[in-house]
Design a protein around this motif. Structure first.
Motif, short mmCIF file in Angstrom:
data_model
loop_
_atom_site.label_atom_id
_atom_site.label_comp_id
_atom_site.label_asym_id
_atom_site.label_seq_id
_atom_site.Cartn_x
_atom_site.Cartn_y
_atom_site.Cartn_z
N ARG A 126 4.56 -6.80 7.40
CA ARG A 126 4.58 -8.19 6.67
C ARG A 126 5.95 -8.60 6.59
O ARG A 126 6.23 -9.82 6.78
CB ARG A 126 4.00 -7.73 5.15
CG ARG A 126 4.25 -8.76 4.11
CD ARG A 126 3.02 -9.69 4.44
NE ARG A 126 1.72 -9.11 4.28
CZ ARG A 126 0.93 -8.77 3.06
NH1 ARG A 126 1.33 -9.30 1.94
NH2 ARG A 126 -0.20 -8.11 3.30
N ASN A 214 0.90 4.48 -5.34
CA ASN A 214 0.67 3.13 -5.53
C ASN A 214 2.04 2.47 -6.06
O ASN A 214 1.80 1.40 -6.73
CB ASN A 214 -0.38 3.01 -6.28
CG ASN A 214 -1.77 3.29 -5.75
OD1 ASN A 214 -1.93 3.13 -4.45
ND2 ASN A 214 -2.89 3.59 -6.42
N ASP A 216 4.53 -0.53 -6.09
CA ASP A 216 4.28 -1.83 -5.90
C ASP A 216 5.58 -2.39 -4.85
O ASP A 216 6.77 -2.15 -5.45
CB ASP A 216 4.23 -2.69 -7.10
CG ASP A 216 4.08 -4.09 -7.04
OD1 ASP A 216 3.93 -4.67 -5.53
OD2 ASP A 216 3.96 -4.93 -8.06
N THR A 217 5.36 -2.97 -3.88
CA THR A 217 6.57 -2.97 -2.89
C THR A 217 6.71 -4.60 -3.27
O THR A 217 7.94 -4.97 -2.83
CB THR A 217 6.19 -3.20 -1.46
OG1 THR A 217 5.05 -3.99 -1.18
CG2 THR A 217 5.72 -1.82 -1.13
N GLU A 219 5.42 -7.06 -2.19
CA GLU A 219 4.78 -7.89 -0.96
C GLU A 219 3.31 -7.92 -0.97
O GLU A 219 2.62 -7.53 -0.39
CB GLU A 219 5.52 -7.34 0.44
CG GLU A 219 6.70 -7.43 0.53
CD GLU A 219 7.49 -8.68 0.59
OE1 GLU A 219 6.64 -9.86 1.09
OE2 GLU A 219 8.38 -9.12 0.19
N GLY A 220 2.73 -8.74 -2.04
CA GLY A 220 1.43 -9.01 -1.95
C GLY A 220 0.62 -7.75 -2.29
O GLY A 220 0.95 -6.87 -3.32
N ASP A 221 -0.28 -7.32 -1.48
CA ASP A 221 -1.07 -6.07 -1.82
C ASP A 221 -0.70 -4.87 -1.26
O ASP A 221 -1.27 -3.73 -1.07
CB ASP A 221 -2.50 -6.35 -1.58
CG ASP A 221 -2.79 -6.61 0.33
OD1 ASP A 221 -1.54 -6.79 0.49
OD2 ASP A 221 -4.04 -6.56 0.52
N VAL A 222 0.57 -4.80 -0.40
CA VAL A 222 1.12 -3.89 0.06
C VAL A 222 1.66 -2.70 -0.98
O VAL A 222 2.40 -3.21 -1.64
CB VAL A 222 1.96 -4.15 1.26
CG1 VAL A 222 2.85 -2.96 1.69
CG2 VAL A 222 1.49 -5.03 2.23
N ARG A 223 1.14 -1.61 -0.82
CA ARG A 223 1.63 -0.53 -1.71
C ARG A 223 2.03 0.73 -1.01
O ARG A 223 1.55 1.04 0.20
CB ARG A 223 0.54 -0.34 -2.87
CG ARG A 223 0.41 -1.49 -3.78
CD ARG A 223 -0.42 -1.18 -4.75
NE ARG A 223 -0.67 -2.24 -5.66
CZ ARG A 223 0.00 -2.51 -6.95
NH1 ARG A 223 0.87 -1.60 -7.01
NH2 ARG A 223 -0.40 -3.48 -7.56
#
Length: 338
Positions: A126, A214, A216-217, A219-223
């Motif tokens: 990403r 989980n 949270d990065t 960057e959207g739904d990237v975990r």
């Protein structure tokens, strides 16, 4: 008599150097040369001895200054290098036990944790599409690994090696119970060294999942998630390499074979213990769902809070680690070893 002028300088009295003319009137009395304002030659050894004592005192002072400087330099190097070295390696350097050609750094018992992160491939793909992707990836890594390493250190875990997004951590079996009455943080029980190491490793893994599962990065739904395997037993820390001054530090021993089985059995957000590790903590933790494919391995669910709590186990581990501030020698001990 016209002696060598250098002798005149050597024999002249302190504060009243003998002139060349004084030596022209030199006479001998009883076999001892004398002259106006001069000292008897018989006293020459005393004066030379005095100068020798002064010289030795000066050398002693210089050596003490050198020891002090080496002490400060050594302490500074160790303090700055501990961020880049496993504690067990830094301790070996501090104790002057790590030679360049030495293969074995240390043998000990302990719990070995292998923590593997999932989601970094999707994250890098990403971020690769962005112009500042490298900077964003660095920021994300710091946000994820900083609290992870802080928790490991708080429970006396020692990060031996990074393997990409995976970590190998050693919880060494220290004899903390001898120096601290309640090394586990609970006044109602005591533990053997390896049992205590496994308890700390288990508590640490559970807290890691609670705080970083989980992750949270941004960057959207990237975990990011972690799955962990834990083994226990005798280990050997090895120093390998040496080409161009570069060394690698690795763990060898039975726990490595155990975590090779345990870690793949762990799902996202799970920790799996080997039979050897489970035997040391089964009375202080609760088990998750059984692993049907390999019943000897056990999912870790939580601590048995009727016996231990996470804050007390962690605080006791922190206190037992502070035996020497910053983990480096005091001035007196360091100068003695120098």
């Amino acid at each position: 008599v016209a002696p060598d002028p250098r002798a005149a300088r050597a024999v002249g009295t302190a504060g009243a150097p003998m002139s060349r003319g004084g030596w022209n009137s030199l006479s001998t009395e009883g076999g001892v040369a004398t002259g106006g304002g001069s000292v008897a030659i018989a006293n020459l050894p005393n004066e030379v001895g005095g100068r020798k004592s002064n010289h030795e005192a000066t050398i002693g002072e210089l050596l003490r200054d050198l020891h002090t400087q080496l002490s400060r330099h050594h302490r500074g190097l160790l303090a700055s290098s501990r961020a880049f070295l496993p504690d067990i390696v830094a301790d070996a350097i501090n104790a002057n036990e790590l030679e360049p050609d030495r293969l074995i750094v240390k043998r000990c018992d302990g719990a070995v944790v292998f923590s593997d992160a999932s989601g970094f491939t999707a994250l890098t793909e990403r971020l690769a599409q962005k112009s500042n992707g490298a900077e964003l990836l660095s920021t994300c890594l710091n946000k994820f690994f900083t609290p992870l390493i802080d928790m490991l250190t708080a429970y006396r875990g020692d990060v031996i090696k990074f393997s990409g997004d995976a970590l190998t951590i050693l919880f060494a079996a220290n004899s903390d119970g001898e120096a601290f009455l309640h090394a586990c943080g609970s006044p109602c029980c005591s533990h053997a060294p390896l049992e205590l190491a496994c308890l700390r490793a288990a508590a640490c893994c559970i807290e890691i999942h609670k705080r970083l599962h989980n992750f949270d990065t941004g960057e959207g739904d990237v975990r990011l998630t972690l799955h962990i395997g834990v083994g226990a037993g005798p280990v050997t820390i090895l120093q390998v390499g040496g080409r161009q001054g570069r060394y690698e530090y690795v763990i060898a021993g039975e726990p490595l074979a155990q975590i090779a089985v345990a870690e793949p059995l762990a799902g996202s957000g799970e920790t799996v213990l080997s039979p050897q590790c489970w035997g040391h903590v089964q009375h202080t933790v609760t088990e998750g769902e059984p692993i049907e494919s390999n019943p000897g391995y056990h999912r870790l669910k939580a601590l048995d809070i009727t016996k231990h709590t996470y804050p007390t186990v962690k605080q006791a581990a922190r206190q037992s680690a502070v035996k020497d501030p910053d983990g480096i020698l005091g001035d007196e001990e360091l100068e003695r070893r120098l």
